[in-house]
Write a protein that holds these residues in place. Structure first.
Motif, PDB file in Angstrom:
ATOM      1  N   ASN A  56       0.690  -1.121   0.040  1.00  0.00           N
ATOM      2  CA  ASN A  56       0.054   0.054   0.012  1.00  0.00           C
ATOM      3  C   ASN A  56       0.687   1.217   0.035  1.00  0.00           C
ATOM      4  O   ASN A  56       0.461   2.073  -0.839  1.00  0.00           O
ATOM      5  CB  ASN A  56      -0.824   0.067   1.175  1.00  0.00           C
ATOM      6  N   TYR A  57       1.926   1.240   0.731  1.00  0.00           N
ATOM      7  CA  TYR A  57       2.774   2.246   0.790  1.00  0.00           C
ATOM      8  C   TYR A  57       3.463   2.534  -0.453  1.00  0.00           C
ATOM      9  O   TYR A  57       3.458   3.745  -0.838  1.00  0.00           O
ATOM     10  CB  TYR A  57       3.717   2.309   1.902  1.00  0.00           C
ATOM     11  N   MET A  58       3.925   1.588  -0.928  1.00  0.00           N
ATOM     12  CA  MET A  58       4.556   1.312  -2.436  1.00  0.00           C
ATOM     13  C   MET A  58       3.665   2.082  -3.593  1.00  0.00           C
ATOM     14  O   MET A  58       4.326   3.097  -4.293  1.00  0.00           O
ATOM     15  CB  MET A  58       4.973   0.158  -2.835  1.00  0.00           C
ATOM     16  N   ALA A  59       2.557   1.736  -3.429  1.00  0.00           N
ATOM     17  CA  ALA A  59       1.503   2.179  -4.345  1.00  0.00           C
ATOM     18  C   ALA A  59       1.166   3.636  -4.251  1.00  0.00           C
ATOM     19  O   ALA A  59       0.937   4.622  -5.105  1.00  0.00           O
ATOM     20  CB  ALA A  59       0.259   1.516  -4.431  1.00  0.00           C
ATOM     21  N   MET A  60       0.970   4.137  -2.936  1.00  0.00           N
ATOM     22  CA  MET A  60       0.724   5.326  -2.445  1.00  0.00           C
ATOM     23  C   MET A  60       1.997   6.455  -3.000  1.00  0.00           C
ATOM     24  O   MET A  60       1.453   7.365  -3.710  1.00  0.00           O
ATOM     25  CB  MET A  60       0.588   5.591  -1.048  1.00  0.00           C
ATOM     26  N   MET A  66       5.573   9.557  -8.610  1.00  0.00           N
ATOM     27  CA  MET A  66       5.827   9.122 -10.078  1.00  0.00           C
ATOM     28  C   MET A  66       4.362   8.793 -10.778  1.00  0.00           C
ATOM     29  O   MET A  66       4.096   7.650 -11.217  1.00  0.00           O
ATOM     30  CB  MET A  66       6.681   8.091 -10.264  1.00  0.00           C
ATOM     31  N   PRO A  67       3.542   9.770 -10.706  1.00  0.00           N
ATOM     32  CA  PRO A  67       2.215   9.233 -11.561  1.00  0.00           C
ATOM     33  C   PRO A  67       2.304   8.943 -12.985  1.00  0.00           C
ATOM     34  O   PRO A  67       1.245   8.392 -13.342  1.00  0.00           O
ATOM     35  CB  PRO A  67       1.455  10.734 -11.486  1.00  0.00           C
ATOM     36  N   ASP A  68       3.396   9.312 -13.688  1.00  0.00           N
ATOM     37  CA  ASP A  68       3.575   8.750 -15.128  1.00  0.00           C
ATOM     38  C   ASP A  68       4.263   7.716 -15.309  1.00  0.00           C
ATOM     39  O   ASP A  68       4.333   7.299 -16.539  1.00  0.00           O
ATOM     40  CB  ASP A  68       4.003  10.070 -16.043  1.00  0.00           C
TER      41      ASP A  68
END
Length: 159
Positions: A56-60, A66-68
């Motif tokens: 979850n932390y990684m995805a957040m 790095m949204p792109d």
């Protein structure tokens, strides 16, 4: 068996069109299942809880910083984290003396601290598993798991 399935999924990513985050999602689901399974030992459930929290932390952080970026990065990091934790557990089971087990815990903890991925300044969050008593996985959440896995393998090969 689980590791084989995860590795097979990861291998397929390079050879066929696999949906993004498939490895990440599979590790997340397996970890959630274990964390919620009351028939498992408390230690096993806590290790699985760490995996869920780390994923979850990684995805957040990926969405935030790095949204792109490609979602393949989450798969790569998730698999490396899974392998890191499994190697940690394997090393702990090899050691029988309390002092040797502590040395294994300290080594794996140190390596996560030495290999940050996001350089997150929220120390309370990233150190939560280190600073909370009762968790075997005393690792930083802000870890580049690929680098950490390589580093720990190098240290272990020199022992």
């Amino acid at each position: 068996m689980r590791k084989f399935i995860i590795c097979a999924l990861f291998f397929c990513m390079g050879t066929t069109a696999v949906h993004s985050q498939e490895v990440y999602s599979k590790i997340m689901q397996m970890s959630k299942d274990v964390a919620e399974d009351r028939s498992r030992s408390l230690t096993t459930r806590k290790i699985a809880t760490f995996k869920v929290d780390e994923l979850n932390y990684m995805a957040m952080k990926a969405r935030e910083l790095m949204p792109d970026s490609t979602m393949r990065m989450l798969d790569v990091q998730a698999l490396a984290m899974y392998d890191y934790v499994e190697l940690f557990i394997k090393q702990l089971t090899i050691e029988s003396k309390k002092r040797e087990r502590k040395a294994v815990i300290d080594l794996f903890k140190r390596i996560t601290l030495e290999n940050p991925r996001y350089f997150d300044m929220d120390k309370e969050l990233i150190m939560s598993y280190i600073n909370t008593e009762g968790y075997l996985t005393q690792f930083s959440l802000d870890t580049d798991w690929v680098k950490a896995l390589d580093a720990v393998k190098k240290v272990l090969s020199n022992l």
